[in-house]
Write a protein that holds these residues in place. Structure first.
Motif, PDB file in Angstrom:
ATOM      1  N   PHE A 142       0.851  -1.182   0.000  1.00  0.00           N
ATOM      2  CA  PHE A 142       0.000   0.000   0.000  1.00  0.00           C
ATOM      3  C   PHE A 142       0.888   1.234   0.000  1.00  0.00           C
ATOM      4  N   THR A 143       0.268   2.387  -0.155  1.00  0.00           N
ATOM      5  CA  THR A 143       1.011   3.637  -0.318  1.00  0.00           C
ATOM      6  C   THR A 143       0.764   4.566   0.858  1.00  0.00           C
ATOM      7  N   GLN A 144       1.839   5.076   1.430  1.00  0.00           N
ATOM      8  CA  GLN A 144       1.739   6.084   2.475  1.00  0.00           C
ATOM      9  C   GLN A 144       2.148   7.447   1.915  1.00  0.00           C
ATOM     10  N   VAL A 145       1.409   8.461   2.286  1.00  0.00           N
ATOM     11  CA  VAL A 145       1.716   9.852   1.942  1.00  0.00           C
ATOM     12  C   VAL A 145       1.752  10.609   3.255  1.00  0.00           C
ATOM     13  N   GLY A 146       2.904  11.207   3.589  1.00  0.00           N
ATOM     14  CA  GLY A 146       2.982  11.811   4.909  1.00  0.00           C
ATOM     15  C   GLY A 146       4.120  12.788   5.081  1.00  0.00           C
ATOM     16  N   PHE A 191       3.152  12.021  10.590  1.00  0.00           N
ATOM     17  CA  PHE A 191       1.938  11.250  10.316  1.00  0.00           C
ATOM     18  C   PHE A 191       1.969  10.792   8.869  1.00  0.00           C
ATOM     19  N   ALA A 192       1.102   9.842   8.559  1.00  0.00           N
ATOM     20  CA  ALA A 192       0.949   9.366   7.184  1.00  0.00           C
ATOM     21  C   ALA A 192      -0.508   9.045   6.908  1.00  0.00           C
ATOM     22  N   TYR A 193      -0.949   9.388   5.687  1.00  0.00           N
ATOM     23  CA  TYR A 193      -2.232   8.907   5.182  1.00  0.00           C
ATOM     24  C   TYR A 193      -2.009   7.552   4.518  1.00  0.00           C
ATOM     25  N   GLY A 194      -2.997   6.681   4.594  1.00  0.00           N
ATOM     26  CA  GLY A 194      -3.017   5.493   3.761  1.00  0.00           C
ATOM     27  C   GLY A 194      -3.765   5.838   2.479  1.00  0.00           C
ATOM     28  N   LEU A 195      -3.046   5.860   1.361  1.00  0.00           N
ATOM     29  CA  LEU A 195      -3.659   6.341   0.121  1.00  0.00           C
ATOM     30  C   LEU A 195      -4.874   5.500  -0.273  1.00  0.00           C
ATOM     31  N   GLU A 196      -4.788   4.184  -0.079  1.00  0.00           N
ATOM     32  CA  GLU A 196      -5.910   3.322  -0.440  1.00  0.00           C
ATOM     33  C   GLU A 196      -7.151   3.659   0.378  1.00  0.00           C
TER      34      GLU A 196
END
Length: 466
Positions: free
Chosen positions: A123-127, A377-382
């Motif tokens: 999965f992809t993290q954006v943070g 922090f990180a968002y879970g892109l999915e």
């Protein structure tokens, strides 16, 4: 009979095609632009890291989900999260950079998770990571930025849940328990919330019964001496210390921690009572803060960390975070063992976690750098994709360019690109009707017919040539 290849995707991973990829790219662009406007610089890092990087402070849950192997005598792992990798890069390559450091990232991570809704093994993290800034000012910036990112994506319905590992550890430390037991109890909170207190207490008892050897006769030794002895003796007795992806030293430390539990039975009972009270401390900020102040008074603990948390909550008003969308939860642990202070999660309207993070002031030093406070922090892109309606992603103007003179077609395609169209040219020299059908099947917005007289642009939604 030869091996028959089955061309199917690995469980827990996905193939993504044009529409999904465009949507993901648009979401990433919106989030990274939001971070950039707040002064966060981009960083790109390898997917591959030394496994040891994640064994220091990640915790048993994450370690058990590592994809790792030994190659050429090196223990390697696929990145399971970004924070440790970012700090490794800061320590090795940004030692002279001015602080605080503001860094942003976007990229894949890998964990051996149980696949379920919006949860995958890749999965992809954006943070972001904010490194070198202590206290409420930095905590509030991180929280405010996390909320701002969701707003920029059009996500208005969410709940921000805040906990505080520092408060929990301060209360547990008041019981006089060894640090190792205090730490283990702290990270039992998530299991208490999901399985119940009695189930977790039983698991502790079961763990004690499963010790591979009887250590009671060695209890008089100091912890360090006992660890050194066990590292030498247990392998010769056939006890494996290389299972589960954990280092032998970490396994030995866990054995010693179990041995010491018997010395603290009375205080351990008080600790269970405290943890039960903590898991019950969930609700609106004013109510829970009052509960926690009373708990600090009961255990004769200074409320300094609570005072800092109150300052953070006050600052969130300046970031436009509504108080009625904030919940305090002192039974939240978040699983990663490197957190030291404020922790948080943001859930969408359907309860799906969209974002998570917290403060980790000890991690830089644990990884070999100089002591430095940090929060991120990180968002879970999915998860973000699941929360954003496809209609909220702006459509792309696209055109199929056709004509008898391919040289003119090439020039027309270049001109249309300059006007902002995404263009493709006909390479099969098909009829106009065939190309019209092809453009519609590809869900393109326009068809351009090129001749010496110019470009006839047809909007496929309006059915009229232009």
């Amino acid at each position: 009979m030869g091996y028959q290849l089955t061309p199917e995707v690995v469980r827990g991973t996905r193939d993504l095609f044009a529409a999904a990829v465009h949507q993901r790219q648009a979401l990433i662009q919106t989030l990274t632009a939001t971070f950039d406007q707040a002064g966060y610089d981009p960083i790109e890092l390898p997917l591959l890291e030394h496994r040891e990087l994640y064994l220091k402070k990640s915790g048993d849950d994450l370690i058990a989900k590592l994809y790792h192997w030994n190659q050429g005598g090196r223990d390697l792992a696929l990145r399971p999260e970004w924070t440790a990798s970012v700090l490794r890069a800061v320590i090795s390559g940004m030692g002279d950079a001015p602080i605080p450091l503001r860094l942003r990232y976007a990229g894949p991570v890998f964990r051996y998770e149980r696949p379920r809704r919006a949860t995958y093994r890749q999965f992809t993290q954006v943070g972001i990571e904010l490194i070198g800034a202590p206290g409420p000012l930095a905590d509030a910036e991180a929280l405010g930025l996390a909320v701002t990112g969701l707003r920029e994506l059009g996500i208005q319905q969410w709940t921000l849940t805040i906990g505080h590992i520092g408060v929990i550890k301060t209360l547990l430390n008041s019981l006089g328990l060894p640090e190792r037991i205090t730490s283990a109890l702290t990270w039992s909170l998530e299991r208490i919330r999901s399985k119940g207190l009695d189930a977790v207490k039983q698991q502790w008892r079961d763990d004690d019964d499963d010790l591979p050897v009887d250590l009671a006769s060695l209890a008089h030794l100091a912890d360090q001496d006992l660890e050194t002895l066990l590292l030498r003796v247990l392998p010769s007795l056939g006890v494996r210390l290389d299972s589960g992806g954990r280092e032998p030293q970490a396994i030995i430390q866990r054995l010693v921690r179990k041995l010491r539990r018997g010395d603290d039975a009375l205080n351990l009972d008080r600790a269970w009572q405290l943890l039960s009270a903590l898991t019950a401390a969930r609700g609106s900020a004013p109510d829970v803060m009052q509960q926690m102040r009373e708990l600090c008074q009961e255990y004769t603990v200074a409320p300094d960390a609570l005072d800092e948390l109150q300052t953070t909550l006050t600052l969130l008003e300046a970031y436009g975070v509504p108080a009625d969308q904030i919940v305090l939860d002192f039974g939240m642990g978040r699983g990663l063992h490197y957190y030291t202070g404020l922790i948080f999660e943001i859930d969408g309207a359907d309860g799906l976690q969209l974002c998570g993070g917290g403060r980790y002031d000890d991690l830089v030093a644990a990884l070999g750098g100089r002591a430095m406070p940090a929060v991120g922090f990180a968002y879970g892109l999915e998860r973000i994709v699941a929360a954003v309606a496809p209609a909220e992603i702006a459509p792309v103007k696209s055109v199929l360019v056709v004509g008898d003179d391919h040289g003119l077609v090439i020039q027309a395609a270049a001109a249309l690109r300059q006007q902002g169209y995404r263009t493709a040219v006909d390479l099969r020299q098909r009829s106009y009707a065939a190309n019209l059908n092809d453009a519609r099947r590809r869900e393109m917005s326009h068809l351009a017919l090129v001749s010496v007289d110019g470009i006839q642009l047809r909007d496929l939604n309006e059915q009229k040539p232009q």
